[in-house]
Scaffold this active site. Structure first.
Site, PDB file in Angstrom:
ATOM      1  N   HIS A 425     -16.423 -17.334  -3.152  1.00  0.00           N
ATOM      2  CA  HIS A 425     -17.124 -16.043  -3.091  1.00  0.00           C
ATOM      3  C   HIS A 425     -16.984 -15.449  -1.694  1.00  0.00           C
ATOM      4  O   HIS A 425     -17.559 -15.967  -0.741  1.00  0.00           O
ATOM      5  CB  HIS A 425     -18.616 -16.221  -3.386  1.00  0.00           C
ATOM      6  CG  HIS A 425     -18.913 -16.715  -4.767  1.00  0.00           C
ATOM      7  ND1 HIS A 425     -20.153 -17.170  -5.134  1.00  0.00           N
ATOM      8  CD2 HIS A 425     -18.138 -16.790  -5.872  1.00  0.00           C
ATOM      9  CE1 HIS A 425     -20.126 -17.528  -6.412  1.00  0.00           C
ATOM     10  NE2 HIS A 425     -18.905 -17.314  -6.887  1.00  0.00           N
TER      11      HIS A 425
HETATM   12  C1  FAD Z   1     -12.286 -19.972  -8.693  1.00  0.00           C
HETATM   13  C2  FAD Z   1     -13.254 -18.807  -8.662  1.00  0.00           C
HETATM   14  C3  FAD Z   1     -14.444 -18.892  -9.386  1.00  0.00           C
HETATM   15  C4  FAD Z   1     -15.348 -17.818  -9.352  1.00  0.00           C
HETATM   16  N1  FAD Z   1     -16.447 -17.857 -10.172  1.00  0.00           N
HETATM   17  C5  FAD Z   1     -17.222 -16.748 -10.292  1.00  0.00           C
HETATM   18  C6  FAD Z   1     -18.229 -16.671 -11.279  1.00  0.00           C
HETATM   19  O1  FAD Z   1     -18.397 -17.572 -12.094  1.00  0.00           O
HETATM   20  N2  FAD Z   1     -19.004 -15.553 -11.318  1.00  0.00           N
HETATM   21  C7  FAD Z   1     -18.833 -14.524 -10.414  1.00  0.00           C
HETATM   22  O2  FAD Z   1     -19.622 -13.569 -10.454  1.00  0.00           O
HETATM   23  N3  FAD Z   1     -17.846 -14.557  -9.502  1.00  0.00           N
HETATM   24  C8  FAD Z   1     -17.020 -15.612  -9.439  1.00  0.00           C
HETATM   25  N4  FAD Z   1     -15.970 -15.615  -8.576  1.00  0.00           N
HETATM   26  C9  FAD Z   1     -15.782 -14.446  -7.683  1.00  0.00           C
HETATM   27  C10 FAD Z   1     -15.270 -13.211  -8.426  1.00  0.00           C
HETATM   28  O3  FAD Z   1     -14.222 -13.552  -9.290  1.00  0.00           O
HETATM   29  C11 FAD Z   1     -14.836 -12.188  -7.366  1.00  0.00           C
HETATM   30  O4  FAD Z   1     -15.956 -11.883  -6.553  1.00  0.00           O
HETATM   31  C12 FAD Z   1     -14.291 -10.892  -7.944  1.00  0.00           C
HETATM   32  O5  FAD Z   1     -13.232 -11.124  -8.842  1.00  0.00           O
HETATM   33  C13 FAD Z   1     -13.814 -10.006  -6.788  1.00  0.00           C
HETATM   34  O6  FAD Z   1     -13.257  -8.831  -7.319  1.00  0.00           O
HETATM   35  P1  FAD Z   1     -12.216  -8.003  -6.459  1.00  0.00           P
HETATM   36  O7  FAD Z   1     -11.799  -6.840  -7.265  1.00  0.00           O
HETATM   37  O8  FAD Z   1     -12.784  -7.774  -5.112  1.00  0.00           O
HETATM   38  O9  FAD Z   1     -10.977  -8.989  -6.194  1.00  0.00           O
HETATM   39  P2  FAD Z   1     -10.043  -9.757  -7.222  1.00  0.00           P
HETATM   40  O10 FAD Z   1     -10.709  -9.904  -8.534  1.00  0.00           O
HETATM   41  O11 FAD Z   1      -9.612 -11.007  -6.546  1.00  0.00           O
HETATM   42  O12 FAD Z   1      -8.786  -8.791  -7.417  1.00  0.00           O
HETATM   43  C14 FAD Z   1      -7.966  -8.392  -6.340  1.00  0.00           C
HETATM   44  C15 FAD Z   1      -6.563  -8.144  -6.890  1.00  0.00           C
HETATM   45  O13 FAD Z   1      -5.831  -7.401  -5.926  1.00  0.00           O
HETATM   46  C16 FAD Z   1      -4.500  -7.884  -5.906  1.00  0.00           C
HETATM   47  N5  FAD Z   1      -3.902  -7.539  -4.597  1.00  0.00           N
HETATM   48  C17 FAD Z   1      -4.237  -8.051  -3.394  1.00  0.00           C
HETATM   49  N6  FAD Z   1      -3.477  -7.498  -2.427  1.00  0.00           N
HETATM   50  C18 FAD Z   1      -2.647  -6.631  -3.047  1.00  0.00           C
HETATM   51  C19 FAD Z   1      -1.623  -5.753  -2.571  1.00  0.00           C
HETATM   52  N7  FAD Z   1      -1.318  -5.663  -1.247  1.00  0.00           N
HETATM   53  N8  FAD Z   1      -0.941  -5.006  -3.478  1.00  0.00           N
HETATM   54  C20 FAD Z   1      -1.237  -5.078  -4.812  1.00  0.00           C
HETATM   55  N9  FAD Z   1      -2.202  -5.909  -5.305  1.00  0.00           N
HETATM   56  C21 FAD Z   1      -2.910  -6.660  -4.426  1.00  0.00           C
HETATM   57  C22 FAD Z   1      -4.674  -9.377  -6.095  1.00  0.00           C
HETATM   58  O14 FAD Z   1      -3.454  -9.979  -6.506  1.00  0.00           O
HETATM   59  C23 FAD Z   1      -5.779  -9.425  -7.133  1.00  0.00           C
HETATM   60  O15 FAD Z   1      -5.254  -9.425  -8.439  1.00  0.00           O
HETATM   61  C24 FAD Z   1     -15.062 -16.668  -8.553  1.00  0.00           C
HETATM   62  C25 FAD Z   1     -13.878 -16.597  -7.836  1.00  0.00           C
HETATM   63  C26 FAD Z   1     -12.970 -17.650  -7.886  1.00  0.00           C
HETATM   64  C27 FAD Z   1     -11.684 -17.542  -7.103  1.00  0.00           C
END
Ligand code: FAD
Length: 489
Positions: A425
C-alpha cells in the site's frame, strides 16, 4: 495490438484503479478517451500460474522493488492491464470518517466528506459486486476469528471485490476464475464498450508542455516482435494514473516538481507465521478474511497470503532456528500487523539503469511503536486461538510461545535493525487539497499551475488512509472525473 493514435481528446496514463475509473466515466460522458498502459493484457487462462510466472507477467520489475531507508522495505505493484487490482486481494474499505476529517484539517480538501463520497463508493461497490464471502469461512479465517473472540476485540469480515470467490488462493497471481473484479474484468471492458481505446505495452516517458498546458506525451511502444518505437500522442487533457510511484516519477521527469514525490506514505507491514496443533491448509484456501478494528486506524491486524514459498521467505529471517517448521506448513497460516505509517518518504526518477524511480521511506518512531504493539496484540490473539508458536519476520526474534512473551512488545520497541518489513500500500506522493504549501494538486486532482493536467490515482490521497486503499482511490477518482466533466460544460 492497437495502433497509437496521433491525437485524442483525453489521454489516461495507466489502467489500474484510478485510470480504469477515469476512462469509464469519461468515455460514458461521450469524450474521446485513450488509455496508455505500460504492461500487457493477459487472458484469464494465463492467470493463477506459479509465483515466478505471475511476477514476470503481472508485476513491476518482477516483484522486486525496494523502498530504501534505515529499515528497507520490500514493495510490489502491478504492471499489466488493470494494474495492482489484478494482483491484490480485493479487500474493500470506505475511507474512515476520521481520516476524511483529518484530510480536511491538514490538507483543506474540498468536496470529500463521507456524504459527498457516498454515491461514488456506491457506484464502485455496485460495479465490483463488493460483498462478504459466500461460503463457510476457511480454517485460516476460522482460527483467527477464534482468537478475536477470545480477546473480545472489535473486528469485521472485510467485504471484497470478489463476489463469487472460489477460494483458489490465487489472488496474488491474478484470479484464474475471474471471480475477483480486478479492473480488467468489468470496469475496463465497460470503458472500451463505451468507446475508450486501450493501448497496451506503451510506457509514457514524458509529458510534453507548452506554458501552462500539456500538449501530449512521448511514449515507447513495445511491439509483439520485441522492437520498440517512440511515439508522440497529442491530447487536449491528460490524466496521469500511473500509480503512487510512477506518477510522481513521470511528473518530475517532465519538470513538474512542486510538492511532487516529496511525501510518499505507506502502510508498513510486519508478518508472522503461526503454528497450530490442527491442520489449517492455508495454502489451499483464500487468505484470512477478517481484520481486527480495535486499534484502527493506527494499527490493523489481518491475514496474509500463504504458500509454502511465502512461508519459507517469512521464516528465513531466523532460518537456522525455524527451518524445521517448514515440514509443518499444513498446520500454519500467515497474518500481519499493518500500521498507518506516519513516516515520510520520497520518489525520485532515476537517470540511470532501467529508469526505476528511487523510493525512500523512513519509519517514524511512532511506526516502530505501533509495529511493536501490533506484534504483541497479534501474537496474543493467535496464542489465544490455540497457536503453539508465532514466528515474526524479525531477525533475532525466532518465535513467541507464550502470552507473557508476546505482551513484552507492548512496552518495548522492536529493534529497527531486525525488522523485515514489506508493503503493498503506497500513496500520497502528489497530495490533493487547497493547502498550497503542501499539495501538488487542487482538491479535485488538477495539477497546480496547469490547465489540463490531472492526477487521478493513489498518489492523490493526501495522507495514509489506514485501511486498504483501493476503495478510497476509486471513489476519489470517480468524484474527480465527474467534477472534470461538469467543468467542461
Ligand atoms: C499485492 C497487492 C495486494 C493489495 N491488496 C489490496 C487489497 O486487498 N485492498 C485494497 O484496497 N488495496 C490493495 N492493494 C493496493 C491497491 O491495489 C492499490 O492501492 C491500487 O490499485 C492503486 O491504484 P492506482 O491506480 O494508483 O495504481 P495501479 O492500480 O497500480 O495502476 C497503475 C497502472 O499504471 C501503469 N503505469 C505505470 N507507469 C506507466 C507509464 N509510464 N506509462 C503507462 N502506464 C504506466 C502500471 O503498469 C499500472 O498498470 C494491494 C496492492 C498489491 C500490490
Amino acid at each position: 495490438m492497437a495502433e497509437a493514435p496521433r491525437k485524442v481528446q483525453v489521454l489516461v496514463v495507466g489502467s489500474g484503479a484510478g485510470g480504469a475509473v477515469t476512462a469509464l466515466e469519461l468515455a460514458r460522458a461521450g469524450l474521446d478517451v485513450c488509455v496508455l498502459e505500460q504492461g500487457s493484457r493477459w487472458k484469464l487462462d494465463e492467470y493463477g500460474r506459479g509465483s515466478l510466472e505471475a511476477m514476470r507477467h503481472l508485476y513491476r520489475r518482477k516483484g522486486m522493488t525496494p523502498i530504501l531507508g534505515r529499515v528497507p522495505l520490500g514493495y510490489v505493484e502491478g504492471m499489466c492491464v488493470g494494474g495492482s487490482t489484478e494482483i491484490n486481494s480485493g479487500f474493500w474499505h470506505r475511507t474512515p470518517r476520521e481520516v476524511l476529517l483529518r484530510w480536511k484539517a491538514q490538507f483543506d480538501v474540498d468536496g470529500a466528506t463521507p456524504d459527498e463520497l457516498e454515491a461514488h463508493f456506491e457506484w464502485a461497490e455496485d460495479l465490483l459486486g463488493v460483498s462478504t464471502y459466500a461460503g463457510p469461512l476457511p480454517k485460516s479465517s476460522g482460527v483467527f476469528k477464534r482468537g478475536i473472540e477470545a480477546m473480545g476485540w472489535a473486528a469485521q469480515e472485510v467485504p471484497r471485490a470478489a463476489p463469487a470467490c472460489k477460494s483458489t488462493n490465487a489472488c496474488a497471481a491474478g484470479c484464474p476464475t475471474g471471480s475477483k473484479q480486478g479492473m480488467s474484468r468489468r470496469i475496463l471492458p465497460e470503458a472500451e464498450a463505451a468507446g475508450a481505446r486501450l493501448l497496451t505495452d506503451c510506457a509514457v516517458q514524458l509529458l510534453l508542455r507548452q506554458g501552462q498546458r500539456v500538449t501530449g506525451v512521448l511514449a515507447v511502444v513495445r511491439r509483439p516482435d520485441g522492437t520498440r518505437e517512440l511515439v508522440r500522442i497529442d491530447a487536449e487533457h491528460v490524466f496521469v494514473c500511473a500509480g503512487p510511484t510512477e506518477t510522481p516519477a513521470l511528473l518530475r521527469r517532465s519538470r513538474i516538481k512542486r510538492h511532487v514525490g516529496d511525501s510518499l506514505r505507506i502502510h508498513p507491514m510486519l508478518k508472522v507465521a503461526a503454528v497450530f496443533p490442527e491442520r489449517i491448509d492455508a495454502q489451499d484456501s483464500v487468505l484470512p478474511l477478517l481484520q481486527v478494528k480495535e486499534f484502527w486506524p493506527d494499527i490493523s491486524l489481518g491475514g496474509a497470503f500463504f504458500t509454502p514459498g511465502h512461508l519459507a521467505m517469512g521464516l528465513s529471517d531466523n532460518w537456522l532456528e525455524n527451518r524445521e517448521q517448514m515440514s509443518r506448513y499444513r498446520n500454519m497460516a500467515s497474518y500481519y500487523v499493518a500500521v498507518r505509517g506516519s513516516g515520510r518518504g520520497s520518489v525520485r526518477p532515476s537517470l540511470l539503469g532501467d529508469g526505476a524511480p528511487s523510493l525512500r521511506y523512513e519509519l517514524s518512531d511512532e511506526d516502530v511503536i505501533h509495529l511493536s504493539k501490533g506484534l504483541a496484540r497479534l501474537s496474543t490473539l493467535l496464542l489465544a486461538a490455540g497457536a503453539t508458536q508465532v514466528h515474526p519476520t524479525v531477525q533475532g526474534l525466532p518465535s513467541i510461545r507464550s502470552e507473557v512473551e508476546a505482551v513484552r512488545w507492548l512496552d518495548e520497541r522492536l529493534p529497527r535493525s531486525g525488522l523485515s518489513l514489506t508493503t503493498v500500500h503506497a500513496f500520497s506522493s502528489c497530495p490533493l487539497g487547497e493547502r498550497h504549501d503542501r499539495c501538488a494538486l487542487d482538491s479535485f486532482g488538477k495539477v497546480r499551475g496547469f490547465e489540463n493536467l490531472h492526477v487521478n490515482d493513489a498518489s492523490m490521497l493526501p495522507d495514509s488512509p489506514g485501511v486498504n486503499p483501493q476503495g478510497s482511490v476509486m471513489a476519489l477518482a470517480r468524484r474527480n472525473a465527474v467534477h472534470f466533466q461538469e467543468s467542461l460544460r
